[in-house]
Design an enzyme around this catalytic site. Structure first.
Site: not given
Ligand code: FES
Length: 126
Positions: A35, A37, A60, A104
């Protein structure tokens, strides 16, 4: 049922412990290649206690909420306790994350471990 718990939304909207620690003695940065991140943790550790911890997360909402909750869970705690913090515990403290957002919370666990590794290697050198 709402996709995100109230706790996730609260920590996303009002993240705790955001920022950097100028005189940090443990810094860890990790990223998720899929992603893109990135999460960075700063720690000030004295007498094996995490006196202060702050984070910067370019990612995110779930990653921001996870970092925020993770810092709250380890602030003021002994290093030995922080070492045991799992992404599952972070997600549980947030009253859950959707399955596809669990990665995450993994970033938060990894960033904490990276900062603790950094602190340990600095300790060895001093
Ligand atoms: Fe990548 Fe959340 S989507 S950390």
């Amino acid at each position: 049922m709402a996709l995100y718990s109230e706790k996730v939304m609260d920590h996303f909207r009002n993240p705790r412990n955001v920022g950097i620690i100028e005189d940090a003695n443990g810094i860890g940065e990790v990223g998720n290649a899929k992603c893109g991140d990135i999460m960075k943790m700063y720690m000030k550790i004295e007498d094996d206690i995490i006196q202060d911890v702050k984070f910067e997360t370019f990612g995110c909402g779930s990653a921001i909420a996870s970092s925020s909750m993770a810092t709250e869970l380890i602030k003021g705690k002994p290093v030995s306790e922080a070492m045991k913090l799992t992404n599952k515990a972070v997600a549980e403290a947030l009253d859950g994350l959707p399955a596809y957002k669990m990665h995450c919370s993994v970033l938060a666990e990894e960033a904490i471990q990276a900062a603790l590794d950094d602190w340990r290697s600095r300790e060895k050198q001093s």
